[in-house]
Design a protein around this motif. Structure first.
Motif, short mmCIF file in Angstrom:
data_model
loop_
_atom_site.label_atom_id
_atom_site.label_comp_id
_atom_site.label_asym_id
_atom_site.label_seq_id
_atom_site.Cartn_x
_atom_site.Cartn_y
_atom_site.Cartn_z
N ALA A 1 0.84 -1.21 0.00
CA ALA A 1 0.00 0.00 0.00
C ALA A 1 0.87 1.25 0.00
CB ALA A 1 -0.92 -0.02 1.22
N GLU A 2 1.93 1.24 0.81
CA GLU A 2 2.78 2.43 0.92
C GLU A 2 3.46 2.75 -0.42
OE1 GLU A 2 5.55 2.27 4.20
OE2 GLU A 2 6.65 4.01 3.43
N GLY A 6 2.04 6.76 -7.03
CA GLY A 6 1.00 7.62 -7.58
C GLY A 6 1.42 9.09 -7.50
N ARG A 7 2.07 9.47 -6.39
CA ARG A 7 2.50 10.88 -6.24
C ARG A 7 3.63 11.21 -7.21
NH1 ARG A 7 1.27 9.62 -0.82
NH2 ARG A 7 3.40 9.03 -0.32
N GLU A 51 0.91 3.91 -3.21
CA GLU A 51 0.49 5.31 -2.98
C GLU A 51 1.60 6.29 -3.33
OE1 GLU A 51 -2.11 4.45 0.88
OE2 GLU A 51 -1.08 6.41 0.89
N SER A 106 -3.78 9.47 -10.41
CA SER A 106 -4.75 9.11 -9.37
C SER A 106 -5.29 7.69 -9.56
CB SER A 106 -5.91 10.11 -9.37
OG SER A 106 -6.39 10.23 -10.69
#
Ligand SMILES: Cc1ncc(COP(=O)(O)O)c(C=O)c1O
Length: 370
Positions: free
Chosen positions: A18-19, A25-26, A22, A31
């Motif tokens: 998950a980390e 994505g940045r 995410e 998104s």
């Protein structure tokens, strides 16, 4: 990265997955979903095609250099029909030509436009914002597939804003990792294309990946230790701040170009609007083999410069200035090249390194006395 290998079905893995998803994505400024393959960038390129297209689909590929050629071969081998837009290997994809080609395709036979954002073989960065505007002006529904292998995390990149449908990247450049991870960032439109795409796929299948990623795992053995490394790389990038990372690359690139001009040598990229902030390629003078110069520099200074690829073999030297690099490291690299030019007897002007240093740290004006 340098830690014992863990079982990739351990309950700790979902937090790591998950980390990093995410964080990626940045970096992609995306998104939608990002997928991570245990592959090099070429694998991620294949994944982009097989997940969105069907046999016989037409794709438009801009010839920007060696890596665009790799895309062309890949698409042909996958059974796609390639429309090649010829280029001189000194410029990026032309927004004007893109709009013209798409307007001419009134039947919408072209299913995807493929662009290498930063052509690593030439040091030319295509203007993606303008290419997207050209596609929208033509009102054409083709997917936009972008190779960001040598631009992600070193040159401004905006997956959502530029409405890129699949962004392809790898671990070994701006993300500062060893090779071994390939990425796809995916738009809504690409997801819709995925549901009807008929090219055969197994290892690259997005849906298998999503199903497992949703619960924090992967459909097959991930490159576990590279995932730890990726988490650290993302932390490093966020600590410096992505805008600062990009500014650092711009500064170092400007210094590298100042050095090449100072030596009186010619930069491959013809258009200052398309200069690459992650690498600079320059020609050696006519009759002087670029690979001999590279060999002298490698032998004397253990400094490895990029070779000229395919059409540019023997004519071009490539200076990589991306990833974990600071002023002193670039200055050292440029000194190595200047020394090498002398040792190899390649005609050049003195003062390349001095010009680069002036760019990195302009001399202070002497204070007026009295
Ligand atoms: C722009 C570009 N595309 C694709 C690739 C191929 O990636 P890989 O060698 O990781 O398969 C590279 C590699 O340098 C590249 O620079």
């Amino acid at each position: 990265m340098d830690r014992p290998v863990i079982d990739h079905r351990r309950p700790e893995l979902p937090a790591l997955t998950a980390e990093i998803l995410e964080g990626l994505g940045r970096i992609f400024k995306a998104s939608g979903p990002v997928v991570i393959y245990p592959s090099s960038g070429t694998g991620a390129a294949e994944a982009a095609l097989v997940n969105t297209l069907s046999p016989g689909d037409r794709v438009l590929v801009f010839e920007t250099g060696h890596f665009s050629h790799i895309w062309r071969t890949l698409a042909e081998r996958m059974g796609l029909a390639v429309d090649d837009v010829p280029g001189n290997w000194r410029r990026g994809a032309s927004p004007v030509e893109l709009e013209r080609r798409l307007r001419a395709d009134s039947g919408h036979a072209i299913k995807a436009v493929i662009v290498v954002h930063n052509e690593t073989s030439t040091g030319v960065t295509s203007r993606l914002g303008e290419l997207r505007r050209a596609m929208n002006a033509a009102g054409h529904p083709a997917l936009l597939i972008v190779d960001a292998v040598s631009s992600l995390a070193s040159i401004d990149y905006r997956h959502d804003e530029w409405e890129v449908d699949v962004t392809v990247a790898g671990s070994q450049k701006g993300l500062m990792l060893p090779p071994g991870l390939g990425f796809n960032a995916i738009s809504e439109k690409a997801l819709a294309a995925n549901s009807s795409a008929r090219l055969p796929r197994n290892y690259w299948d997005w849906q298998d990946m999503f199903k497992q990623n949703r619960i924090g795992f992967f459909p097959y053995t991930p490159a576990t230790n590279l995932l730890f490394a990726l988490r650290e790389a993302l932390l490093i990038l966020e600590e410096e701040g992505l805008p600062n990372v990009l500014r650092r690359h711009d500064r170092l690139a400007a210094a590298a170009r100042a050095a090449v001009r100072g030596w009186g040598l010619e930069i491959v990229c013809e258009d200052p609007l398309e200069y690459s902030s992650s690498m600079t390629a320059f020609y050696t003078p006519e009759g002087y083999d670029a690979d001999k110069l590279r060999a002298v520099i490698l032998e004397h200074f253990d400094l490895s410069l990029g070779t000229g690829l395919s059409k540019l073999a023997g004519r071009v030297v490539r200076i990589g200035h991306l990833g974990s690099l600071n002023d002193l490291m670039l200055a050292g690299t440029l000194c190595g090249i200047e020394l090498g030019l002398r040792l190899a007897g390649v005609p050049h002007k003195d003062g390349g390194v001095a010009a680069a240093l002036e760019t990195l740290a302009p001399a202070a004006q002497p204070a007026k006395v009295g």
